[in-house]
Design a protein around this motif. Structure first.
Motif, PDB file in Angstrom:
ATOM      1  N   GLU A   1       4.762   5.351   4.623  1.00 38.08           N
ATOM      2  CA  GLU A   1       5.652   5.673   3.508  1.00 38.08           C
ATOM      3  C   GLU A   1       5.393   4.784   2.283  1.00 38.08           C
ATOM      4  OE1 GLU A   1      10.393   5.790   3.047  1.00 38.08           O
ATOM      5  OE2 GLU A   1       9.600   6.831   4.815  1.00 38.08           O
ATOM      6  N   THR A   2       5.062   3.527   2.520  1.00 36.54           N
ATOM      7  CA  THR A   2       4.809   2.621   1.397  1.00 36.54           C
ATOM      8  C   THR A   2       3.321   2.469   1.092  1.00 36.54           C
ATOM      9  OG1 THR A   2       4.876   0.697   2.868  1.00 36.54           O
ATOM     10  CG2 THR A   2       6.924   1.302   1.755  1.00 36.54           C
ATOM     11  N   HIS A   3       2.475   2.525   2.118  1.00 39.24           N
ATOM     12  CA  HIS A   3       1.046   2.262   1.915  1.00 39.24           C
ATOM     13  C   HIS A   3       0.275   3.475   1.394  1.00 39.24           C
ATOM     14  CE1 HIS A   3      -2.426  -0.294   2.283  1.00 39.24           C
ATOM     15  NE2 HIS A   3      -3.053   0.596   3.012  1.00 39.24           N
ATOM     16  N   PHE A   4       0.602   4.654   1.874  1.00 43.35           N
ATOM     17  CA  PHE A   4      -0.159   5.840   1.460  1.00 43.35           C
ATOM     18  C   PHE A   4      -0.114   6.085  -0.051  1.00 43.35           C
ATOM     19  CE2 PHE A   4      -0.327   8.268   5.780  1.00 43.35           C
ATOM     20  CZ  PHE A   4      -0.966   7.193   6.360  1.00 43.35           C
ATOM     21  N   PRO A   5       1.046   5.948  -0.710  1.00 41.12           N
ATOM     22  CA  PRO A   5       1.031   6.126  -2.171  1.00 41.12           C
ATOM     23  C   PRO A   5       0.113   5.131  -2.889  1.00 41.12           C
ATOM     24  CG  PRO A   5       3.264   6.297  -1.347  1.00 41.12           C
ATOM     25  CD  PRO A   5       2.418   5.810  -0.198  1.00 41.12           C
ATOM     26  N   VAL A   6       0.017   3.912  -2.365  1.00 45.45           N
ATOM     27  CA  VAL A   6      -0.883   2.911  -2.947  1.00 45.45           C
ATOM     28  C   VAL A   6      -2.330   3.350  -2.771  1.00 45.45           C
ATOM     29  CG1 VAL A   6      -1.664   0.505  -2.794  1.00 45.45           C
ATOM     30  CG2 VAL A   6       0.773   1.043  -2.603  1.00 45.45           C
ATOM     31  N   LEU A   7      -2.657   3.858  -1.584  1.00 47.92           N
ATOM     32  CA  LEU A   7      -4.012   4.349  -1.338  1.00 47.92           C
ATOM     33  C   LEU A   7      -4.342   5.540  -2.227  1.00 47.92           C
ATOM     34  CD1 LEU A   7      -4.040   4.105   2.549  1.00 47.92           C
ATOM     35  CD2 LEU A   7      -5.317   2.670   0.953  1.00 47.92           C
ATOM     36  N   VAL A   8      -3.384   6.416  -2.401  1.00 46.30           N
ATOM     37  CA  VAL A   8      -3.596   7.564  -3.282  1.00 46.30           C
ATOM     38  C   VAL A   8      -3.810   7.077  -4.715  1.00 46.30           C
ATOM     39  CG1 VAL A   8      -2.544   9.648  -4.242  1.00 46.30           C
ATOM     40  CG2 VAL A   8      -2.400   9.203  -1.780  1.00 46.30           C
ATOM     41  N   ASP A   9      -3.026   6.089  -5.149  1.00 47.74           N
ATOM     42  CA  ASP A   9      -3.233   5.510  -6.484  1.00 47.74           C
ATOM     43  C   ASP A   9      -4.662   4.989  -6.614  1.00 47.74           C
ATOM     44  OD1 ASP A   9      -0.589   5.987  -7.199  1.00 47.74           O
ATOM     45  OD2 ASP A   9       0.039   3.883  -6.994  1.00 47.74           O
TER      46      ASP A   9
ATOM     47  N   GLN B   1      -2.715  -1.167  -8.863  1.00 47.82           N
ATOM     48  CA  GLN B   1      -2.558  -2.503  -9.440  1.00 47.82           C
ATOM     49  C   GLN B   1      -3.010  -3.618  -8.497  1.00 47.82           C
ATOM     50  OE1 GLN B   1      -1.468  -2.937 -12.698  1.00 47.82           O
ATOM     51  NE2 GLN B   1      -1.700  -0.717 -12.698  1.00 47.82           N
ATOM     52  N   GLY B   2      -3.565  -3.272  -7.337  1.00 48.11           N
ATOM     53  CA  GLY B   2      -3.904  -4.285  -6.347  1.00 48.11           C
ATOM     54  C   GLY B   2      -5.312  -4.816  -6.492  1.00 48.11           C
ATOM     55  N   ASN B   3      -5.692  -5.625  -5.514  1.00 45.88           N
ATOM     56  CA  ASN B   3      -7.029  -6.191  -5.440  1.00 45.88           C
ATOM     57  C   ASN B   3      -7.566  -5.877  -4.042  1.00 45.88           C
ATOM     58  OD1 ASN B   3      -9.207  -8.005  -4.869  1.00 45.88           O
ATOM     59  ND2 ASN B   3      -8.572  -9.244  -6.621  1.00 45.88           N
ATOM     60  N   VAL B   4      -8.399  -4.858  -3.956  1.00 45.82           N
ATOM     61  CA  VAL B   4      -8.902  -4.380  -2.667  1.00 45.82           C
ATOM     62  C   VAL B   4      -9.667  -5.473  -1.931  1.00 45.82           C
ATOM     63  CG1 VAL B   4     -10.457  -2.719  -1.577  1.00 45.82           C
ATOM     64  CG2 VAL B   4      -8.990  -1.996  -3.445  1.00 45.82           C
TER      65      VAL B   4
END
Length: 130
Positions: free
Chosen positions: A40-48, A61-64
């Protein structure tokens, strides 16, 4: 089949891809035990992230690299982990999509896997604990 054209396609890709990862006997534990992923929280970040890589939308906005270096500290990532991840990613793309963006997704995933593996290896070698 159609090509990847928008966020909904990437959401479909990520859900199907992670179903494979979670169930994989070789690397599933990384996503369910070592660094448990909350879809629920991680998938939207991955899609971003993938939306930026493939479609030019800059929401991520992260640092892979940093995230994967931190993951490597929890459980050392090996070449076979990246190979299995990449195989699942490319197979999922092929199952769902075809076209230039889908091909670019697979090419970019290969590149990302190489970069992450290389960066993690160099950080591990430079670290006194590595």
């Amino acid at each position: 089949m159609k090509d990847i054209t928008g966020r909904a396609d990437l959401e479909q890709l990520i859900v199907a891809f992670y179903e494979k990862l979670f169930a994989d006997e070789q690397i599933g534990f990384i996503f369910t035990e070592v660094a448990p992923i909350d879809p629920e929280t991680h998938f939207p970040v991955l899609v971003d992230f993938w939306e930026g890589v493939l479609l030019g939308q800059n929401r991520y906005q992260g640092n892979v690299v940093r995230k994967h270096i931190e993951l490597n500290r929890l459980h050392p990532l090996q070449a076979h982990h990246f190979e299995v991840w990449l195989d699942h990613f490319c197979r999922t793309v092929d199952e769902l999509f075809e076209g230039p963006v889908a091909e670019n997704a697979k090419m970019r995933a290969r590149s990302i896997a190489v970069v992450l593996e290389t960066k993690i290896y160099h950080v591990s070698k430079a670290s006194p604990a590595g």
